[in-house]
Design a protein around this motif. Sequence first.
Motif, PDB file in Angstrom:
ATOM      1  N   ALA A 150      -4.691   4.642  -2.675  1.00 52.45           N
ATOM      2  CA  ALA A 150      -4.004   3.092  -2.578  1.00 52.45           C
ATOM      3  C   ALA A 150      -4.739   2.273  -1.621  1.00 52.45           C
ATOM      4  CB  ALA A 150      -2.513   3.399  -1.911  1.00 52.45           C
ATOM      5  N   LEU A 190       2.341   1.900  -3.413  1.00 54.26           N
ATOM      6  CA  LEU A 190       1.401   2.618  -4.379  1.00 54.26           C
ATOM      7  C   LEU A 190       1.131   3.838  -4.057  1.00 54.26           C
ATOM      8  CD1 LEU A 190      -1.338  -0.511  -4.518  1.00 54.26           C
ATOM      9  CD2 LEU A 190      -0.112   0.284  -6.449  1.00 54.26           C
ATOM     10  N   ALA A 191       0.926   4.333  -2.800  1.00 57.18           N
ATOM     11  CA  ALA A 191       0.708   5.838  -2.417  1.00 57.18           C
ATOM     12  C   ALA A 191       1.860   6.513  -2.959  1.00 57.18           C
ATOM     13  CB  ALA A 191       0.467   5.783  -1.025  1.00 57.18           C
ATOM     14  N   GLN A 231       0.504  -1.154   0.028  1.00 58.37           N
ATOM     15  CA  GLN A 231       0.118  -0.067   0.109  1.00 58.37           C
ATOM     16  C   GLN A 231       0.996   1.245   0.069  1.00 58.37           C
ATOM     17  OE1 GLN A 231      -3.437   0.037   2.779  1.00 58.37           O
ATOM     18  NE2 GLN A 231      -3.295   1.938   2.861  1.00 58.37           N
TER      19      GLN A 231
END
Length: 311
Positions: free
Chosen positions: A156, A139-140, A136
């Motif tokens: 995300a 992705l962020a 996560q």
Amino acid sequence: MSASAHVSVLLDEVVEAVAPAAGKRVVDATFGAGGYSAAFLDAGAEVIAFDRDPAAMRFAKPLIATGRLTLVEDRFSTMGEHLTAPCDGVAFDLGVSSMQLDEAERGFSFMRDGPLDMRMAQSGQSAADLVNTAEQAELARIFWVYGEERQSRRIASFLVRRRAEQPFTRTLDLAEVIERALGGRRGAKVHPATRAFQALRIAVNAELSELEAGLEAAEQVLRAGGRLAVVTFHSLEDRIVKAFFTERAGRTPAGSRHRPPTEAAAKPTFELLFNGARTAGEAELAANPRSRSAKLRAGVRTDAPVWRAAA
């Protein structure tokens, strides 16, 4: 020779900057549908074109038949490995091409349903692989750094929760989840998924590191007096290109983090063709909305040795 059906952005300006002519050897670093290459050939030049997308060959075949174009199916950062002699010009038209956006099966567009792919070379990690497996936090980071998306963490978080139930495989599915994460369009002119899709595409294709390597390769293959022209479409690309020309033209203050003190007195490897960036005129904007964000920067190679940053 008939022009390509694809209309390249800032075509006249790029041709003027590169100055192709009979007896000159020009590199089209981003062949795409061949718009720049066709114009360079029309001016009498020999063209060595690069494209890592195997689909480009179908557009190249009619131009190869002229006997003056060679298409190399490889990344433009490798141009130094393929050229046997210095060239007189290099042109870049960065980002995703309109033909790639128009083909739903390539997975670049959030406006068309297709497999979540986004691979320019059609090999390696896909956007689906990235969305379904990355942590996560990663992705962020991708959405924030490559998409300049202010709601990167929220997007995300939504994606990770959803993929736990069902993996992402389709473009419209991903776009819809991103839209929900951002609370819908609320009358916005720009689709909520625009920045996130841009970020994924850049990450999947390592576009920014490839651009940096490509600019350095162009510096190496251009002869003295050769010309480099680069068309960008978003701020991340343009910052890299602007910094490259600023540095190579000797306009970066001595001792800055971009130009180490040991290199501060080095002779510039480029002279700028014009200050700042050129953009599309009213006629082109009306005919081709894609040109609205386009910026052209260009320079002429000096006889200075290749600039190398301190280790």
